[in-house]
Design a protein around this motif. Structure first.
Motif, PDB file in Angstrom:
ATOM      1  N   LEU A 141       0.681  -1.340   0.173  1.00  0.00           N
ATOM      2  CA  LEU A 141      -0.240  -0.159  -0.042  1.00  0.00           C
ATOM      3  C   LEU A 141       0.905   1.263   0.019  1.00  0.00           C
ATOM      4  CD1 LEU A 141      -2.707  -1.026   2.453  1.00  0.00           C
ATOM      5  CD2 LEU A 141      -2.942  -1.092   0.127  1.00  0.00           C
ATOM      6  N   PRO A 142       1.553   1.484  -1.134  1.00  0.00           N
ATOM      7  CA  PRO A 142       2.283   2.907  -1.370  1.00  0.00           C
ATOM      8  C   PRO A 142       1.856   4.158  -0.875  1.00  0.00           C
ATOM      9  CG  PRO A 142       1.876   1.909  -3.485  1.00  0.00           C
ATOM     10  CD  PRO A 142       1.512   1.110  -2.522  1.00  0.00           C
ATOM     11  N   GLY A 143       0.500   4.259  -1.135  1.00  0.00           N
ATOM     12  CA  GLY A 143      -0.173   5.495  -0.663  1.00  0.00           C
ATOM     13  C   GLY A 143      -0.203   5.715   0.796  1.00  0.00           C
ATOM     14  N   VAL A 144      -0.516   4.542   1.544  1.00  0.00           N
ATOM     15  CA  VAL A 144      -0.278   4.613   3.142  1.00  0.00           C
ATOM     16  C   VAL A 144       0.967   4.897   3.588  1.00  0.00           C
ATOM     17  CG1 VAL A 144      -0.905   3.350   5.168  1.00  0.00           C
ATOM     18  CG2 VAL A 144      -2.507   3.070   3.151  1.00  0.00           C
ATOM     19  N   GLU A 145       1.808   4.202   2.582  1.00  0.00           N
ATOM     20  CA  GLU A 145       3.203   4.365   3.233  1.00  0.00           C
ATOM     21  C   GLU A 145       3.476   6.015   3.221  1.00  0.00           C
ATOM     22  OE1 GLU A 145       5.612   2.071   0.902  1.00  0.00           O
ATOM     23  OE2 GLU A 145       5.129   0.313   2.021  1.00  0.00           O
ATOM     24  N   LEU A 146       3.162   6.523   2.095  1.00  0.00           N
ATOM     25  CA  LEU A 146       3.281   8.101   1.721  1.00  0.00           C
ATOM     26  C   LEU A 146       2.680   8.825   2.986  1.00  0.00           C
ATOM     27  CD1 LEU A 146       4.255  10.736   0.303  1.00  0.00           C
ATOM     28  CD2 LEU A 146       2.253  10.354  -1.127  1.00  0.00           C
ATOM     29  N   ALA A 147       1.552   8.491   3.209  1.00  0.00           N
ATOM     30  CA  ALA A 147       0.654   9.074   4.229  1.00  0.00           C
ATOM     31  C   ALA A 147       1.163   9.118   5.494  1.00  0.00           C
ATOM     32  CB  ALA A 147      -0.826   8.578   4.178  1.00  0.00           C
ATOM     33  N   ARG A 148       1.837   7.809   5.918  1.00  0.00           N
ATOM     34  CA  ARG A 148       2.264   7.775   7.065  1.00  0.00           C
ATOM     35  C   ARG A 148       3.627   8.719   7.310  1.00  0.00           C
ATOM     36  NH1 ARG A 148       4.951   2.194   9.372  1.00  0.00           N
ATOM     37  NH2 ARG A 148       6.220   2.671   7.531  1.00  0.00           N
ATOM     38  N   ASP A 149       4.629   8.724   6.273  1.00  0.00           N
ATOM     39  CA  ASP A 149       5.667   9.687   6.269  1.00  0.00           C
ATOM     40  C   ASP A 149       5.232  11.014   6.260  1.00  0.00           C
ATOM     41  OD1 ASP A 149       7.097   7.402   5.821  1.00  0.00           O
ATOM     42  OD2 ASP A 149       7.513   7.598   3.590  1.00  0.00           O
ATOM     43  N   LEU A 150       4.423  11.619   5.642  1.00  0.00           N
ATOM     44  CA  LEU A 150       3.865  12.866   5.886  1.00  0.00           C
ATOM     45  C   LEU A 150       3.241  13.284   7.166  1.00  0.00           C
ATOM     46  CD1 LEU A 150       2.193  13.333   2.233  1.00  0.00           C
ATOM     47  CD2 LEU A 150       4.305  14.385   3.104  1.00  0.00           C
ATOM     48  N   TYR A 151       2.544  12.080   7.631  1.00  0.00           N
ATOM     49  CA  TYR A 151       1.878  12.620   9.203  1.00  0.00           C
ATOM     50  C   TYR A 151       3.256  12.694  10.026  1.00  0.00           C
ATOM     51  CZ  TYR A 151      -3.076  12.832   8.112  1.00  0.00           C
ATOM     52  OH  TYR A 151      -4.311  13.252   7.659  1.00  0.00           O
ATOM     53  N   ASN A 152       4.112  11.738   9.947  1.00  0.00           N
ATOM     54  CA  ASN A 152       5.261  11.691  10.694  1.00  0.00           C
ATOM     55  C   ASN A 152       5.962  13.116  10.536  1.00  0.00           C
ATOM     56  OD1 ASN A 152       5.381   9.113  12.104  1.00  0.00           O
ATOM     57  ND2 ASN A 152       6.268   8.333  10.403  1.00  0.00           N
ATOM     58  N   ARG A 153       6.157  13.760   9.324  1.00  0.00           N
ATOM     59  CA  ARG A 153       6.606  15.114   9.398  1.00  0.00           C
ATOM     60  C   ARG A 153       5.839  16.020  10.235  1.00  0.00           C
ATOM     61  NH1 ARG A 153       9.157  17.082   4.200  1.00  0.00           N
ATOM     62  NH2 ARG A 153       9.971  15.287   2.953  1.00  0.00           N
ATOM     63  N   ALA A 154       4.643  15.958  10.022  1.00  0.00           N
ATOM     64  CA  ALA A 154       3.822  16.897  11.057  1.00  0.00           C
ATOM     65  C   ALA A 154       4.025  16.642  12.423  1.00  0.00           C
ATOM     66  CB  ALA A 154       2.185  16.576  10.635  1.00  0.00           C
ATOM     67  N   ALA A 155       4.087  15.448  12.889  1.00  0.00           N
ATOM     68  CA  ALA A 155       4.229  15.080  14.413  1.00  0.00           C
ATOM     69  C   ALA A 155       5.544  15.591  14.715  1.00  0.00           C
ATOM     70  CB  ALA A 155       4.079  13.724  14.682  1.00  0.00           C
ATOM     71  N   GLU A 156       6.691  15.583  14.036  1.00  0.00           N
ATOM     72  CA  GLU A 156       8.027  15.936  14.239  1.00  0.00           C
ATOM     73  C   GLU A 156       8.031  17.454  14.467  1.00  0.00           C
ATOM     74  OE1 GLU A 156      10.132  14.145  11.168  1.00  0.00           O
ATOM     75  OE2 GLU A 156      10.059  12.205  11.971  1.00  0.00           O
ATOM     76  N   ALA A 157       7.091  18.172  13.552  1.00  0.00           N
ATOM     77  CA  ALA A 157       7.038  19.548  13.697  1.00  0.00           C
ATOM     78  C   ALA A 157       6.096  19.994  14.875  1.00  0.00           C
ATOM     79  CB  ALA A 157       6.705  20.187  12.345  1.00  0.00           C
ATOM     80  N   GLY A 158       5.962  19.186  15.529  1.00  0.00           N
ATOM     81  CA  GLY A 158       5.201  19.530  16.953  1.00  0.00           C
ATOM     82  C   GLY A 158       3.735  19.480  16.957  1.00  0.00           C
ATOM     83  N   HIS A 159       3.006  18.722  15.819  1.00  0.00           N
ATOM     84  CA  HIS A 159       1.654  18.710  15.664  1.00  0.00           C
ATOM     85  C   HIS A 159       1.263  17.265  15.916  1.00  0.00           C
ATOM     86  CE1 HIS A 159       1.205  22.425  13.963  1.00  0.00           C
ATOM     87  NE2 HIS A 159       2.208  22.406  13.138  1.00  0.00           N
ATOM     88  N   GLY A 160       1.765  16.469  16.846  1.00  0.00           N
ATOM     89  CA  GLY A 160       1.198  15.124  17.141  1.00  0.00           C
ATOM     90  C   GLY A 160      -0.072  15.197  17.854  1.00  0.00           C
ATOM     91  N   ARG A 161      -0.203  16.203  18.561  1.00  0.00           N
ATOM     92  CA  ARG A 161      -1.386  16.222  19.411  1.00  0.00           C
ATOM     93  C   ARG A 161      -2.567  17.114  18.651  1.00  0.00           C
ATOM     94  NH1 ARG A 161      -2.575  12.401  22.994  1.00  0.00           N
ATOM     95  NH2 ARG A 161      -3.611  13.786  24.573  1.00  0.00           N
ATOM     96  N   SER A 162      -2.191  17.506  17.507  1.00  0.00           N
ATOM     97  CA  SER A 162      -2.948  18.320  16.725  1.00  0.00           C
ATOM     98  C   SER A 162      -4.019  17.401  15.975  1.00  0.00           C
ATOM     99  CB  SER A 162      -2.521  19.307  15.692  1.00  0.00           C
ATOM    100  OG  SER A 162      -1.680  20.213  16.524  1.00  0.00           O
ATOM    101  N   GLY A 163      -5.007  17.995  15.336  1.00  0.00           N
ATOM    102  CA  GLY A 163      -6.101  17.393  14.661  1.00  0.00           C
ATOM    103  C   GLY A 163      -5.426  16.921  13.405  1.00  0.00           C
ATOM    104  N   THR A 164      -5.995  16.099  12.730  1.00  0.00           N
ATOM    105  CA  THR A 164      -5.372  15.369  11.234  1.00  0.00           C
ATOM    106  C   THR A 164      -5.452  16.624  10.234  1.00  0.00           C
ATOM    107  OG1 THR A 164      -7.651  14.529  10.830  1.00  0.00           O
ATOM    108  CG2 THR A 164      -6.011  12.973  11.864  1.00  0.00           C
ATOM    109  N   GLN A 165      -6.129  17.549  10.386  1.00  0.00           N
ATOM    110  CA  GLN A 165      -6.104  18.500   9.465  1.00  0.00           C
ATOM    111  C   GLN A 165      -4.925  19.432   9.437  1.00  0.00           C
ATOM    112  OE1 GLN A 165      -7.985  18.546  12.284  1.00  0.00           O
ATOM    113  NE2 GLN A 165      -8.139  20.630  12.956  1.00  0.00           N
ATOM    114  N   ALA A 166      -3.917  19.122  10.720  1.00  0.00           N
ATOM    115  CA  ALA A 166      -2.918  19.831  10.728  1.00  0.00           C
ATOM    116  C   ALA A 166      -1.703  19.413   9.694  1.00  0.00           C
ATOM    117  CB  ALA A 166      -2.277  19.916  12.159  1.00  0.00           C
ATOM    118  N   LEU A 167      -2.007  18.352   9.140  1.00  0.00           N
ATOM    119  CA  LEU A 167      -1.240  17.691   8.081  1.00  0.00           C
ATOM    120  C   LEU A 167      -0.726  18.935   7.050  1.00  0.00           C
ATOM    121  CD1 LEU A 167       0.134  15.513   6.606  1.00  0.00           C
ATOM    122  CD2 LEU A 167      -2.241  15.134   5.211  1.00  0.00           C
TER     123      LEU A 167
END
Length: 306
Positions: free
Chosen positions: A264-290
């Protein structure tokens, strides 16, 4: 148990977890007429429900000891294991004939394990993850995906109807969790599209509110765009569902896909992008903070855009 045993007049409910969604879900059950004993890791989050008449218990086990049917919705599979299977977990406190309904997005294999251990205690365990975020929880319009004993699931109809507008029995134990994996795969990919579309509109100089109105009701419309698009435009990162929880869910998706020999390469990409958001301090933000991670890739500070 017969169907009538699940009416508010016949049974007492237990509730574990009063987070972003759990508190609202429990409130709907209480408003339907059910009496509730509850436990939450952070008691302050349960205070509104206690003020409305719920009873407090000091552990998941104590909740179960006072209840016929126990619902739980927590954060991660490790939390599920603790509140259900731990020494002070709900399963240890439920009497024979009781029902355990686990609503956290978790591992299908864990749902099967819980169901098998529950049977040894003459308890029925149901896995029933939900979709719809804080909005669906507050409005009682969640979609509920359910696995487990079908007669028991159908007997719980008053509870499902109180919390959601759509509930579907999917099959045996674990089937509800597998269905939630389908849901999260769609959610992850869809949010990328929502964010990238709004980024394009911004860079093209469009009025974001006007662009939203133009496309929201057409073929491009979706729940995510209609409900989270306005939050993105307004710069509102408040969580309806935490990014760190979606990262957890996508890890489950990819682990289950690997077990099925599915890429599922699309899910792999999504996880990488959400990890970027979390690393930028948005782990406890809503998913729209992507939006912040995707904007940053193009050198845009979404929080301070003109």
């Amino acid at each position: 148990m017969s169907k009538q045993c699940f009416s508010p007049e016949e049974i007492h409910l237990g509730w574990i977890g009063t987070g972003v969604m759990g508190g609202s879900m429990c409130r709907h059950l209480m408003e339907t007429g059910y009496s509730v004993t509850l436990y939450s890791r952070t008691r302050s989050k349960a205070e509104p429900l206690l003020a409305a008449g719920a009873k407090w218990a000091d552990s998941p086990r104590a909740v179960a000891e006072a209840s016929h049917v126990v619902f739980s919705i927590v954060g991660h599979p490790a939390d599920v294991r603790e509140v259900i299977l731990g020494e002070k977990g709900a399963l240890a406190g439920l009497a024979s004939g009781g029902v355990l309904v686990e609503m956290t997005t978790s591992l299908p294999s864990l749902a099967v394990e819980i169901a098998e251990l529950a049977l040894e205690r003459e308890v029925i365990a149901i896995d029933a993850p939900v979709s719809g975020g804080d909005v669906g929880a507050k409005n009682g319009t969640l979609s509920i995906m359910i696995g487990g004993d079908r007669p028991t699931v159908e007997s719980l109809q008053p509870c499902w109807d109180a919390m959601g507008s759509n509930w579907v029995w999917q099959g045996p134990a674990g089937a509800g969790q597998h269905t939630k994996i389908v849901n999260q795969t769609l959610v992850a990919a869809g949010m990328i599209g929502v964010c990238e579309a709004l980024l394009y509109a911004y860079k093209a100089g469009l009025n974001l509110d006007s662009a939203f109105k133009a496309v929201a009701t057409g073929a491009a419309g979706s729940w995510a765009f209609s409900n989270l698009g306005p939050r993105i435009i307004a710069g509102d990162d408040a969580p309806g569902f935490f990014i760190e929880h979606l990262i957890k869910d996508l890890g489950i998706v990819l682990a289950e896909a690997e077990a099925l020999q599915l890429k599922l390469p699309g899910v792999e990409l999504a996880r990488d992008l959400y990890n970027r958001a979390a690393e930028a301090g948005h782990g406890r933000s809503g998913t729209q903070a992507l939006i912040h991670a995707l904007a940053n890739i193009s050198g845009i500070d979404w929080s301070n855009r003109d």
